[in-house]
Design an enzyme around this catalytic site. Sequence first.
Site, PDB file in Angstrom:
ATOM      1  N   ALA A  31      40.250  30.363  45.025  1.00 52.51           N
ATOM      2  CA  ALA A  31      41.279  30.674  44.038  1.00 52.51           C
ATOM      3  C   ALA A  31      40.801  31.876  43.237  1.00 52.51           C
ATOM      4  O   ALA A  31      39.865  31.768  42.453  1.00 52.51           O
ATOM      5  CB  ALA A  31      41.499  29.473  43.129  1.00 52.51           C
ATOM      6  N   MET A  32      41.417  33.001  43.461  1.00 53.30           N
ATOM      7  CA  MET A  32      40.959  34.245  42.829  1.00 53.30           C
ATOM      8  C   MET A  32      41.886  34.666  41.700  1.00 53.30           C
ATOM      9  O   MET A  32      43.030  35.029  41.932  1.00 53.30           O
ATOM     10  CB  MET A  32      40.858  35.351  43.882  1.00 53.30           C
ATOM     11  N   SER A  33      41.351  34.634  40.498  1.00 50.46           N
ATOM     12  CA  SER A  33      42.184  34.959  39.340  1.00 50.46           C
ATOM     13  C   SER A  33      42.182  36.452  39.041  1.00 50.46           C
ATOM     14  O   SER A  33      43.001  36.944  38.273  1.00 50.46           O
ATOM     15  CB  SER A  33      41.664  34.215  38.114  1.00 50.46           C
ATOM     16  N   GLY A  35      39.345  37.715  37.858  1.00 51.16           N
ATOM     17  CA  GLY A  35      38.218  37.846  36.935  1.00 51.16           C
ATOM     18  C   GLY A  35      36.893  37.916  37.674  1.00 51.16           C
ATOM     19  O   GLY A  35      36.854  37.851  38.898  1.00 51.16           O
ATOM     20  N   VAL A  36      35.833  38.036  36.903  1.00 47.12           N
ATOM     21  CA  VAL A  36      34.506  38.135  37.510  1.00 47.12           C
ATOM     22  C   VAL A  36      34.137  36.875  38.261  1.00 47.12           C
ATOM     23  O   VAL A  36      33.571  36.945  39.364  1.00 47.12           O
ATOM     24  CB  VAL A  36      33.383  38.278  36.442  1.00 47.12           C
ATOM     25  N   ASP A  37      34.379  35.732  37.633  1.00 53.28           N
ATOM     26  CA  ASP A  37      33.884  34.478  38.185  1.00 53.28           C
ATOM     27  C   ASP A  37      34.415  34.202  39.584  1.00 53.28           C
ATOM     28  O   ASP A  37      33.649  33.999  40.526  1.00 53.28           O
ATOM     29  CB  ASP A  37      34.247  33.325  37.242  1.00 53.28           C
ATOM     30  N   LEU A  57      47.260  33.255  42.376  1.00 51.51           N
ATOM     31  CA  LEU A  57      48.533  32.706  41.922  1.00 51.51           C
ATOM     32  C   LEU A  57      49.137  33.641  40.883  1.00 51.51           C
ATOM     33  O   LEU A  57      48.478  34.025  39.919  1.00 51.51           O
ATOM     34  CB  LEU A  57      48.321  31.328  41.299  1.00 51.51           C
ATOM     35  N   CYS A 125      47.201  23.132  33.716  1.00 50.68           N
ATOM     36  CA  CYS A 125      47.244  24.073  34.826  1.00 50.68           C
ATOM     37  C   CYS A 125      46.337  23.597  35.963  1.00 50.68           C
ATOM     38  O   CYS A 125      46.739  23.582  37.128  1.00 50.68           O
ATOM     39  CB  CYS A 125      46.814  25.455  34.340  1.00 50.68           C
ATOM     40  N   CYS A 222      45.970  32.002  28.565  1.00 48.17           N
ATOM     41  CA  CYS A 222      46.244  33.166  29.401  1.00 48.17           C
ATOM     42  C   CYS A 222      47.649  33.735  29.210  1.00 48.17           C
ATOM     43  O   CYS A 222      47.832  34.943  29.254  1.00 48.17           O
ATOM     44  CB  CYS A 222      45.996  32.842  30.866  1.00 48.17           C
TER      45      CYS A 222
END
Length: 388
Positions: A31-33, A35-37, A57, A125, A222
């Site tokens: 799951a790629m938002s 962000g870095v993490d 998403l 979420c 967010c």
Amino acid sequence: MSVVLDQADVLPVLAPLVAGKAPADTRVVVAMSGGVDSSATAAWLHALGYDVIGITLQLYDHGQAVGRKGACCAGQDIHDARDVAAGLGIPHYVLDYESRFRDQVMDDFADAYLRGETPIPCVRCNQTVKFRDLLATARELGADVLATGHYARREEGAAGPELRRAADDGRDQSYFLFTTTRDQLDLLRFPLGGLPDKAATRALAQRFGLRVADKPDSQDICFVPDGDYARVIEKLRPGAAEPGDIVDMEGNVLGRHKGIIHYTIGQRRGLGIGGRTGGEDDALYVIRLDADRRRVIVGPRAALGVGAITLREVNWLGDAPLGARPVPVMVKVRSTHRPVAVTLAATEDGGARLVFDQPEPGVSPGQAAVFYDGDRVLGGGWIAATGG
RNA sequence: UGGGGCGUAGCCAAGCGGUAAGGCAACGGGUUUUGAUCCCGUCAUUCCCUGGUUCGAAUCCAGGCGCCCCAG
């Protein structure tokens, strides 16, 4: 484009995501938002040889959140995720989850405030959009596991997978994952949870040349720009902010407020009433919210302590079932703060009754109580009511 | 208009001749993938007004103005 690994350049060790299965045969949806993490997670797993598919998403504000710092899952962040995936050479999909995010998270957020509660959209979420809907999609894509950039650990225990705090205590996000069920936990992986700190994550991102390596951490909600969450509620529910009285615990009117949605229990700032003498500290805190009468009830800090709370929708992750007999556990009623001692007992409706050893301040309905036994998350429940 | 008391920042409030404490509120910042809490910082060249005494006044004096209480 592809990352070349020196022999001297050893990657941090990560246990196999699926026991007995080679990385190349293990399909992982990350799951790629943006962000870095999550970017570092994808890059790391890819470098370790996993069959990685990135999914981002799209959750809100189609095309309108571009450029905003600290957001996720919209605008610029989607582009960032796409760039990272392209750089790694992994498949990447952007799924339009806007309507379900609005239904499951934003509407709930607004309605909770209207009821005088204080919601935690991040948990909602995770509970709905990510760990239910996205997880199902991952399954459809033939994924063995779904990996996220959360700072938490999942360990295989004697009675099945266990949810644990991150190795980096200050970074731990397990609080936000308390609704995760055993079944979901079967398929979830949190590779970053074992890293010593955030710097290690950034170092990973750096070494893979990710452009997001220095991206600021996201914080706040967010979908709320500028921290003005009340404005978002008013947009979602026009007329939501109806002024009312600020009263003390005896019912004396002390002032007016600009709408109950602007307040939460334990809140001190924003009341606008000063004065009075007598106490060593004359500050007033929100003690209670009365949505029906549109009242904000305030009192001294000493009145803030709560002795017990009623929980609903308890998700229990302990090995032995939670029964009606009270058991001692540690609990967090907010993401920061250390866990405190309580006794916990199940109630018949799937809820629980929790009694604090020491009165706890600033406990609000709508928030979560998450149970811990040391590092291990034993579950949690939504705070339905406080008192007793 | 007999007696008494009081007027210091948005609110409460120290100060009692030596150059404006503190608290609350507000504002700004820090901590924080929820809301809060918490922490740090900023916030009266001026003390109801006008004169006077004094080297020096929010502090003393005089006169106003305003408010409160008691008695009427």
